[in-house]
Write an enzyme that holds these catalytic residues in place. Structure first.
Site, PDB file in Angstrom:
ATOM      1  N   CYS A   1      52.425 122.658  75.941  1.00 48.99           N
ATOM      2  CA  CYS A   1      52.779 121.288  76.311  1.00 48.99           C
ATOM      3  C   CYS A   1      54.210 121.325  76.830  1.00 48.99           C
ATOM      4  O   CYS A   1      54.908 122.326  76.675  1.00 48.99           O
ATOM      5  CB  CYS A   1      52.648 120.340  75.126  1.00 48.99           C
ATOM      6  SG  CYS A   1      52.672 118.589  75.602  1.00 48.99           S
TER       7      CYS A   1
ATOM      8  N   CYS B   1      56.463 118.563  76.209  1.00 46.00           N
ATOM      9  CA  CYS B   1      57.316 117.553  75.582  1.00 46.00           C
ATOM     10  C   CYS B   1      58.553 118.143  74.917  1.00 46.00           C
ATOM     11  O   CYS B   1      59.626 117.527  74.932  1.00 46.00           O
ATOM     12  CB  CYS B   1      56.509 116.709  74.605  1.00 46.00           C
ATOM     13  SG  CYS B   1      55.738 117.630  73.265  1.00 46.00           S
TER      14      CYS B   1
ATOM     15  N   LYS C   1      42.943 113.866  71.377  1.00 46.09           N
ATOM     16  CA  LYS C   1      44.281 113.674  70.812  1.00 46.09           C
ATOM     17  C   LYS C   1      44.686 112.223  71.038  1.00 46.09           C
ATOM     18  O   LYS C   1      44.778 111.763  72.178  1.00 46.09           O
ATOM     19  CB  LYS C   1      45.290 114.620  71.462  1.00 46.09           C
ATOM     20  CG  LYS C   1      46.699 114.482  70.905  1.00 46.09           C
ATOM     21  CD  LYS C   1      47.634 115.478  71.566  1.00 46.09           C
ATOM     22  CE  LYS C   1      49.055 115.325  71.042  1.00 46.09           C
ATOM     23  NZ  LYS C   1      49.992 116.286  71.666  1.00 46.09           N
TER      24      LYS C   1
ATOM     25  N   ARG D   1      53.295 107.421  74.922  1.00 44.84           N
ATOM     26  CA  ARG D   1      52.370 108.373  75.543  1.00 44.84           C
ATOM     27  C   ARG D   1      50.965 107.790  75.711  1.00 44.84           C
ATOM     28  O   ARG D   1      49.989 108.526  75.821  1.00 44.84           O
ATOM     29  CB  ARG D   1      52.336 109.662  74.726  1.00 44.84           C
ATOM     30  CG  ARG D   1      53.678 110.387  74.766  1.00 44.84           C
ATOM     31  CD  ARG D   1      53.721 111.644  73.928  1.00 44.84           C
ATOM     32  NE  ARG D   1      55.002 112.312  74.123  1.00 44.84           N
ATOM     33  CZ  ARG D   1      55.660 112.992  73.189  1.00 44.84           C
ATOM     34  NH1 ARG D   1      55.151 113.079  71.976  1.00 44.84           N
ATOM     35  NH2 ARG D   1      56.810 113.566  73.457  1.00 44.84           N
TER      36      ARG D   1
ATOM     37  N   LYS E   1      42.829 115.285  66.780  1.00 44.55           N
ATOM     38  CA  LYS E   1      44.185 115.099  66.260  1.00 44.55           C
ATOM     39  C   LYS E   1      44.571 113.640  66.414  1.00 44.55           C
ATOM     40  O   LYS E   1      44.448 113.110  67.517  1.00 44.55           O
ATOM     41  CB  LYS E   1      45.160 115.988  67.033  1.00 44.55           C
ATOM     42  CG  LYS E   1      46.609 115.868  66.582  1.00 44.55           C
ATOM     43  CD  LYS E   1      47.529 116.739  67.426  1.00 44.55           C
ATOM     44  CE  LYS E   1      48.973 116.585  66.958  1.00 44.55           C
ATOM     45  NZ  LYS E   1      49.914 117.353  67.797  1.00 44.55           N
TER      46      LYS E   1
ATOM     47  N   TYR F   1      50.244 121.714  57.559  1.00 48.77           N
ATOM     48  CA  TYR F   1      51.515 122.139  56.982  1.00 48.77           C
ATOM     49  C   TYR F   1      51.383 122.391  55.483  1.00 48.77           C
ATOM     50  O   TYR F   1      52.300 122.933  54.864  1.00 48.77           O
ATOM     51  CB  TYR F   1      52.583 121.074  57.258  1.00 48.77           C
ATOM     52  CG  TYR F   1      52.734 120.779  58.734  1.00 48.77           C
ATOM     53  CD1 TYR F   1      53.522 121.584  59.549  1.00 48.77           C
ATOM     54  CD2 TYR F   1      52.045 119.727  59.323  1.00 48.77           C
ATOM     55  CE1 TYR F   1      53.637 121.332  60.915  1.00 48.77           C
ATOM     56  CE2 TYR F   1      52.152 119.464  60.678  1.00 48.77           C
ATOM     57  CZ  TYR F   1      52.940 120.271  61.466  1.00 48.77           C
ATOM     58  OH  TYR F   1      53.040 120.030  62.824  1.00 48.77           O
TER      59      TYR F   1
END
Length: 330
Positions: free
Chosen positions: A121, A123, A196, A218, A249, A314
């Site tokens: 990506c 970003c 997403k 976005r 996501k 995570y």
């Protein structure tokens, strides 16, 4: 009683019976651990909104991935990069010595068995924080996919095992597949962020990746959280263009999408248990409101039950360590 009772509780009577009939289990092979890599040496910047996570320089990242592998057996990671300098288009990420290619080469030299998923990506690499080239105040689709394709080739050359485009541009999977094939990477698979959503759950990630948009949002390229049928169109398009795995996501509020994608297409489905989902658990645990280990296991199990074959989270390292400490299979 004059009527028969169906005694479903018989199969919940003991831990041994419950273990025997359990339908869904999460193990280390289901999990991918994300990391954030920055330029420099001996750098470990705590990410305040994501307790226990850090921006790591390449040298410390290699040590961390080695610790992950040795202590948990998790051998799959996802890499995000924060460059020393940004530009208007994200072209900095296409360079041979860009931060993620550096990290890939270093990890592969030390730990060749580790599977590396490289996020694709712009970003993190643009001065404006959007996922591509800005024209007339919005991300211009077709010029952006050229940059994404070039970035993908650079990552493949560095040794990435999976290319994972997360930008949500139309046609990017086809462009990346063509670029990879033209450069001899026919066997490098694509893990597409197919569904997403333009989600509020990404807040802590944008701190970690230093990628918050400098203007607007976005919503012109990421999906409307209200839409489900559109997700199936996105997934089908990515599969037609050459995606090998598809992703949903965020995860927690989108388990219906995970289930629909899995039942409709029966392809490998990835769920991204994103930063906001992680940080909510951490914040609640810090306040003593929940049992963190128990809730984490429940969340990951629920995602797998919904249809996820792979979970990016995570929680991965801490979850496996806690299960091992309890003597549980994982």
């Amino acid at each position: 009683m004059s009527f028969p009772i169906t005694r479903l509780r018989r199969l919940r009577k003991t831990a041994s019976i419950r273990n025997m009939v359990r339908e869904t289990e999460v193990n280390r092979d289901d999990l991918i651990m994300p990391y954030f890599v920055v330029p420099g040496e001996n750098i470990s910047n705590p990410i305040k909104s994501m307790p226990g996570n850090f921006q790591l320089s390449v040298d410390l990242l290699v040590k961390e991935v080695k610790d992950l592998l040795e202590r948990t057996g998790i051998d799959k990671i996802l890499l995000f990069g924060i460059p020393a300098e940004k530009d208007e288009t994200g072209a900095v990420a296409c360079q041979h010595d860009a931060i993620v290619p550096q990290a890939i080469r270093a990890i592969k030299e030390e730990l060749p068995q580790v599977m590396i998923v490289a996020d694709v990506c712009n970003c993190e690499y643009t001065t404006h924080g959007h996922c591509g080239t800005i024209v007339d105040g919005d991300v211009e689709n077709d010029s952006t996919i050229k940059t994404l394709a070039a970035q993908s080739v650079t990552l493949a050359k560095a040794g990435a095992d999976f290319i994972a485009p997360s930008d949500m541009m139309d046609g990017r999977v086809a462009a990346i597949r063509e670029a990879l094939d033209q450069n001899g990477f026919h066997n490098t698979p694509i893990m597409a962020y197919s569904a997403k959503y333009a989600s509020a759950f990404y807040g802590p990630f944008r701190d970690a990746a230093e990628s918050a948009p400098q203007f607007g949002d976005r919503s012109t390229y990421q999906m409307d959280p209200a839409n489900g049928d559109e997700a199936l169109r996105e997934v089908e398009t990515d599969l037609e263009e050459g995606a090998d795995m598809v992703m949903v996501k965020p995860a927690l509020s989108y388990m219906d999408i995970i289930s629909r994608v899995k039942s409709t297409y029966n392809v490998p489905v990835v769920a991204y248990n994103v930063s906001g989902e992680f940080s909510m658990v951490k914040a609640a645990a810090a306040n003593g409101w929940i049992d963190e280990q128990r809730l984490t296991k429940e969340i990951l199990t629920s995602l797998k039950r919904a249809g996820a074959d792979v979970i990016i989270t995570y929680h991965a390292k801490e979850f496996v360590l806690s299960e091992l400490e309890k003597g549980n299979r994982v």
